[in-house]
Write an enzyme that holds these catalytic residues in place. Structure first.
Site, mmCIF file in Angstrom:
data_model
loop_
_atom_site.group_PDB
_atom_site.id
_atom_site.type_symbol
_atom_site.label_atom_id
_atom_site.label_comp_id
_atom_site.label_asym_id
_atom_site.label_seq_id
_atom_site.Cartn_x
_atom_site.Cartn_y
_atom_site.Cartn_z
ATOM 1 N N HIS B 224 0.832 -1.202 0.000
ATOM 2 C CA HIS B 224 0.000 0.000 0.000
ATOM 3 C C HIS B 224 0.870 1.257 0.000
ATOM 4 O O HIS B 224 1.045 1.885 -1.036
ATOM 5 C CB HIS B 224 -0.959 -0.071 1.178
ATOM 6 C CG HIS B 224 -2.037 0.970 1.205
ATOM 7 N ND1 HIS B 224 -2.178 1.928 0.242
ATOM 8 C CD2 HIS B 224 -3.046 1.196 2.096
ATOM 9 C CE1 HIS B 224 -3.222 2.694 0.535
ATOM 10 N NE2 HIS B 224 -3.761 2.277 1.646
ATOM 11 N N HIS B 264 -1.187 0.371 -11.184
ATOM 12 C CA HIS B 264 -2.124 0.666 -10.108
ATOM 13 C C HIS B 264 -3.427 -0.036 -10.453
ATOM 14 O O HIS B 264 -3.819 -0.063 -11.612
ATOM 15 C CB HIS B 264 -2.354 2.185 -10.012
ATOM 16 C CG HIS B 264 -3.022 2.598 -8.736
ATOM 17 N ND1 HIS B 264 -4.337 2.332 -8.479
ATOM 18 C CD2 HIS B 264 -2.540 3.252 -7.652
ATOM 19 C CE1 HIS B 264 -4.645 2.819 -7.275
ATOM 20 N NE2 HIS B 264 -3.580 3.374 -6.754
ATOM 21 N N ASP B 320 3.526 7.192 -6.731
ATOM 22 C CA ASP B 320 4.748 6.896 -5.981
ATOM 23 C C ASP B 320 6.002 7.067 -6.822
ATOM 24 O O ASP B 320 7.094 7.240 -6.285
ATOM 25 C CB ASP B 320 4.705 5.451 -5.477
ATOM 26 C CG ASP B 320 3.513 5.202 -4.581
ATOM 27 O OD1 ASP B 320 3.230 6.064 -3.734
ATOM 28 O OD2 ASP B 320 2.860 4.154 -4.727
#
Lengths: 383, 383
Positions: B224, B264, B320
């Site tokens: 996560h 994702h 990210d």
């Protein structure tokens, strides 16, 4: 986006599990195929933990080694003890104190660096948490009373040692057995909200300390873990009213008051755990020569189930309806009932976290978006 | 019992929500209808918090009052500070330390006794947690460095004050704006695992401290919240290898290495948040005169997306992939990236907990039981 919203996820299957099965029509609960009645009668809590965390019952040698490890792992790090002391002094709620203290345990975890996919290490971490929860709760209670915590007793099993650390006295056989049985009954119960919380957290491959901390948080909610305390507070009210319990409950229902400890989303008949605890309550009443708590509960149950027809509506006493009177007769403070539930249910949290991670998939549902599609930005000064 | 198991709950609708909407095909993210690009450019993090927790943007007066309250609520109780100090000294992981410290906050909550159904009180509690998380993180970092924590600066907004408490110096405008923008981008993102954890806990009507503590636990999982740290560690490896980044990534993919920051579950195209952070990364590189981090990321992105054909497979850089380089250029230690994610996402956790409790239903799914139906008890001594 056309499907229906599964509010509360009622009836939605989110995983396969070999841990426990509930037959809500028959009032049957099994852990890995063993009836809860058999386990309550024949097994120890340690044996049930082993059963939930492994695939089978332990041999005598395995059980001894397992129980010994739990006994060795009871002591708290000095930092955790200090945190517990401060929380007790600040008059924190017991469940919130437990949540903080369990979270704090990870700082002294010897295998903190283990690979998240090393499930053997996760199991050992879960065992250490399970070993330490009774010590946290007893220390918290002692600090609240301005007394020093009592060191764990290496020769007592988990249940008896908890009562010992709480009071400083070794419990008699009936008390120790009753406590052990209560822990067995609460250890697992399908994907209740706290267990599901632990699973969702585990699905990110987070540490088991995070899963258990989350489970404690969910269990602290009044719709989940708090009902046994509510039942006991009601029974104390009956007692202090000096009224006949039948009069009291008639009056309470006439006033539209909700009586706690009745009904459960998964049971339409009496919860098998309630039956076992009811028998325990009776025994404790007989042993003490004071049957009032047993009388109050059975009177209220009979009135609601039969006269008020709840039994026909599929609303029956649940485990919380009888656990309170049992703990009360063991001399446990009323606000420690939900923490004791956590002390037992940690077995299920750890078991489900492990089972899910063994065949993991991140849990990420969706919400139906009901906000505006497009909103026009208005600068602050023009609003 | 005939239905299919919804492993990971992928695509399952569990609630209605007006907070945020993701269009994974178009690469669009909105909070209450406002495009993330607009919010990142025009709003402050405090304004976004207000938007998520209320139904609309604040007026200038509302925003000022709201921001002032957050600024006033930043200070930590002495017990919490002592807990943070002990965790830093014990070399605890930052996310675990944050989980424990946030859980500990409830002991000094002024409205601890509020009715769980009083959602106005829940909102104020959530605001207090949000105000205090930056203080916890900065204090933790200072204690790790054997330095005294720095008192919050009442005149700085949440983002700038965090950087100030971390370093003792007021950040310049670019740094403050970048931090603010990063917080806006991470504040909400549908029912990701940590937000869903917060919701499951909230569904028991547990306290918002429990929801946020659970959310932090879920976010700590490597599947996560940890990927921005992984990306940065990879880029540092590229830098230290003294190789051309294109050579490095070719070699890494030839060796079958997984490159973090790509893909994702909900986006098939480039994450809109990644685009904004990429632009920020470029700006920071230009301002410092050292473009290496920007070069590394764009080289790696281009090679994977085009030469390796990831773009055709619907695997694109996620948020990210670019947040790490931004934080790195702000001088933030690499292991604080996930905690900063939590510092922002608390907005979503509190918002979803409140929204769900306003029309609550206990979340309790089911598992398909795959254990034995009936197991025969064998006494311990006969096993």
């Amino acid at each position: 986006m056309l499907e229906e919203v599964q509010k509360g996820l009622e009836g939605v299957l989110v995983a396969e599990s070999g841990l426990s099965s509930i037959d809500g029509d028959a009032g049957r609960l099994v852990y890995r195929g063993y009836d809860i009645e058999t386990l309550a009668r024949e097994a120890s809590y340690e044996e049930v933990l082993y059963l939930l965390w492994h695939d089978e019952l332990p041999t005598a040698t395995d059980l001894e080694a397992f129980s010994d490890r739990i006994a060795e792992e009871r002591e708290l790090d000095v930092d955790v003890l200090e945190t517990v002391r401060r929380l007790a002094n600040a008059d924190e709620e017991p469940m919130a104190a437990l949540r903080t203290a369990v979270s704090a345990l990870s700082a002294s975890e010897p295998e903190a660096e283990a690979d998240p996919e090393d499930l053997e290490a996760t199991l050992r971490k879960g065992r250490r948490i399970t070993a330490k929860i009774p010590t946290i709760l007893a220390a918290f209670e002692r600090y609240r009373l301005n007394e020093a915590p009592i060191e764990p007793h290496p020769d007592l099993d988990l249940a008896a040692n908890f009562l010992y650390m709480l009071t400083g006295e070794e419990p008699d056989e009936v008390a120790a057995e009753t406590m052990d049985q209560a822990l067995i009954l609460h250890a697992d119960h399908g994907l209740n909200a706290s267990t599901f919380t632990a699973m969702v957290i585990a699905s990110t491959m987070a540490d088991v300390y995070s899963s258990v901390t989350g489970g404690i948080g969910a269990l602290s909610g009044p719709l989940h873990g708090g009902a046994n305390q509510d039942v006991m507070e009601m029974l104390i009210e009956v007692d202090e009213s000096d009224r006949d319990p039948l009069d009291w409950v008639k009056n309470a229902t006439d006033e539209g008051r909700r009586i706690p400890g009745f009904g459960h989303r998964v049971y339409d008949v009496k919860d098998p755990r309630a039956k076992i605890l009811q028998a325990r309550c009776k025994e404790l009443s007989e042993a003490s020569g004071d049957a009032k708590w047993y009388d109050y509960t059975t009177t209220i149950e009979q009135y609601l189930s039969e006269d008020q027809g709840l039994v026909e509506k599929g609303i029956a006493p649940n485990v919380d309806f009888y656990s309170g009177t049992v703990y009360y007769q063991l001399g446990i403070p009323v606000d420690m009932y939900t923490p004791i539930f956590a002390m037992s249910r940690v077995g299920g949290w750890v078991g489900h976290a492990l089972e899910y991670q063994a065949d993991n998939r991140l849990i990420r549902p969706r919400a139906r978006y009901v906000g505006p599609d497009e909103a026009e930005w208005v600068p602050l000064e023009e609003r």
